[in-house]
Write an enzyme that holds these catalytic residues in place. Structure first.
Site, mmCIF file in Angstrom:
data_model
loop_
_atom_site.group_PDB
_atom_site.id
_atom_site.type_symbol
_atom_site.label_atom_id
_atom_site.label_comp_id
_atom_site.label_asym_id
_atom_site.label_seq_id
_atom_site.Cartn_x
_atom_site.Cartn_y
_atom_site.Cartn_z
ATOM 1 N N ASP A 150 0.763 -1.361 -0.207
ATOM 2 C CA ASP A 150 0.249 -0.053 -0.319
ATOM 3 C C ASP A 150 0.623 1.066 -0.054
ATOM 4 O O ASP A 150 1.560 1.642 0.995
ATOM 5 C CB ASP A 150 -0.374 -0.233 1.126
ATOM 6 C CG ASP A 150 -1.952 1.478 1.074
ATOM 7 O OD1 ASP A 150 -2.027 1.713 0.054
ATOM 8 O OD2 ASP A 150 -2.672 1.243 2.477
ATOM 9 N N GLU A 185 -2.915 10.408 0.484
ATOM 10 C CA GLU A 185 -3.736 9.327 0.073
ATOM 11 C C GLU A 185 -4.722 8.887 1.419
ATOM 12 O O GLU A 185 -5.619 9.233 1.891
ATOM 13 C CB GLU A 185 -3.506 8.513 -0.516
ATOM 14 C CG GLU A 185 -4.824 8.188 -1.310
ATOM 15 C CD GLU A 185 -5.503 6.650 0.562
ATOM 16 O OE1 GLU A 185 -6.467 5.801 -0.310
ATOM 17 O OE2 GLU A 185 -4.869 5.914 1.122
ATOM 18 N N GLU A 186 -3.098 8.321 2.951
ATOM 19 C CA GLU A 186 -3.334 7.678 3.810
ATOM 20 C C GLU A 186 -4.032 8.132 5.106
ATOM 21 O O GLU A 186 -4.422 8.264 5.336
ATOM 22 C CB GLU A 186 -2.271 7.026 4.209
ATOM 23 C CG GLU A 186 -2.075 6.058 3.286
ATOM 24 C CD GLU A 186 -1.899 4.722 3.367
ATOM 25 O OE1 GLU A 186 -4.040 5.137 3.875
ATOM 26 O OE2 GLU A 186 -1.756 3.755 2.291
HETATM 27 ZN ZN LIG Z 1 -3.041 3.132 -0.374
#
Ligand SMILES: [Zn+2]
Length: 412
Positions: A150, A185-186
């Site tokens: 991720d 994004e996180e």
């Molecule tokens: Zn991600």
């Protein structure tokens, strides 16, 4: 928010030579990839080298500039034109320098592209160094480290897929594809939001028919992801000696009863997304064991399975609010910071297994009329954990699958 030539961006110049990762063409292949394996595609070395470079540079949300600078250099070396877009510091880190999104394309910048390929370059904390299983590299070889899944695994597979496709398929026009790598994004998603906002006044304008989002989907094509809702609930009571509870009003007790009811409640179900789930992420209240607590508060979240993209979270918020009111009409306040309903994505492409995921992505942050796809190597079940990993086989399948997806979006 403005776009500028990456060439003049001071952070790039400020990076010392020692910190600069070498472009693939000049770098030695890592020791592990020196032994060609029978099951190895031609791009295995490229995949391992790029992922190692990306994972080796820490890029916790808010601190993505070094990995961004590496990526800009890498893309330019691969013949892409590159622009960067500054994104102001996050609210909780006002002193960090501006971060930047990266946009890359071939040829002259057009105003309409068939395909946007995108993922994020930030990770959750803490940084975990790159580590590859010792011995002969095969499809089963495990690669550990923060971001392997991720989402640096997705970034790597996307880049290798685009390069491989352009070098092996003469029917693909390189100028139909544009790449976007965003920050944060996180956390807040403000990287993608900045990009989305900038589309309204970008010069030349920019639109795309399809967007392929890279996030860990176990190498399956996602039919969508649940929505989300993030709130803080507070209960106000009255303090008293714990020997005389009838003289006070326990905020903790009210909160426990209310949370119990919410956990048992039906917050909504849909056939595609399943049940709306509820999490009491943080629970706090009171001052001492022998004092009836006057105040309690919780940080809660729901993964929303019902309703529309823009409004689904409001249905769930209302249900939570009603239960708080029903528990005690005077004690509770509910403040929800943000949320969205469930988002569907196009999973009707031949040759792909399908999946529905429960986590959020940048899809809600990118407004516009385009067909969405959500796909990536690795599993969300190990992302954000201390044993995050991806296998070489996962990455290589993703390189193949991204090429298939891109061809699909190009109408080929
Ligand atoms: Zn991600």
């Amino acid at each position: 928010m403005h776009w500028t030539s990456a060439i003049v961006f001071p952070a790039l110049l400020a990076l010392g030579a020692a910190q600069q990762q070498r472009p693939l063409s000049e770098a030695n292949h890592s020791g592990s990839s020196q032994h060609a394996s029978a099951d190895a595609p031609s791009y295995r070395g490229e995949v391992l080298q790029l992922l190692e470079s990306l994972v080796s540079i820490p890029s916790i949300s808010g601190e993505e500039n070094e990995v961004g600078s590496f990526l800009v250099d890498f893309l330019k070396h691969q013949g892409f034109k590159v622009d960067i877009q500054f994104v102001p510091p996050p609210n909780d880190k006002p002193d960090v320098p501006d971060r930047f999104n990266i946009l890359a394309w071939h040829g002259d910048r057009k105003s309409n592209y068939k395909t946007l390929v995108t993922s994020h370059i930030d990770t959750v904390p803490p940084h975990i160094p790159w580590e590859i299983e010792k011995g002969h590299v095969s499809k089963d070889t495990v690669i550990k480290g923060r971001g392997t899944t991720d989402a640096k695994g997705s970034v790597t597979a996307q880049l290798v897929a685009v390069n491989h496709l352009l070098s092996t398929n003469k029917h693909v026009n390189p100028e139909d594809i544009i790449l976007l790598f965003v920050v944060s994004e996180e956390t807040s998603g403000d990287g993608m939001r900045a990009f989305s906002d900038s589309l309204k006044h970008m010069n030349p304008p920019l639109s795309f028919d399809s967007a392929i989002f890279g996030e860990p989907t176990e190498n399956k094509l996602a039919c969508g992801h649940k929505g989300a809702l993030f709130c803080t609930a507070e209960a106000k009571g009255k303090d008293a000696h714990s020997g005389y509870p009838e003289l006070g009003k326990s905020a903790n007790e009210l909160m426990i009863r209310a949370m119990n009811k919410i956990l048992d409640a039906d917050l909504g179900y849909s056939p595609l997304f399943g049940k709306t789930t509820f999490n009491v992420g943080r629970f706090d209240g009171g001052v001492a064991s022998n004092v009836v607590p006057a105040k309690a508060w919780v940080d809660i979240s729901a993964r929303v399975a019902v309703g529309s993209e823009k409004e689904g979270q409001n249905d769930v918020r209302k249900k939570i609010y009603d239960i708080l009111q029903e528990t005690d009409p005077e004690a509770f306040t509910l403040n929800c910071s943000h949320g969205y309903g469930p988002y569907e994505s196009n999973c009707d492409v031949e040759g792909f297994e399908q999946i529905v995921v429960n986590y959020g992505t940048d899809i809600p942050n990118l407004e516009g009329d385009y067909v969405r796809y959500l796909y990536g190597p690795g599993s969300i079940l190990v992302a954000h954990g201390d044993h995050e990993y991806v296998t070489v086989g996962d990455l290589e399948k993703a390189v193949e699958d991204y090429q298939k997806l891109i061809l699909h979006t190009l109408g080929q």
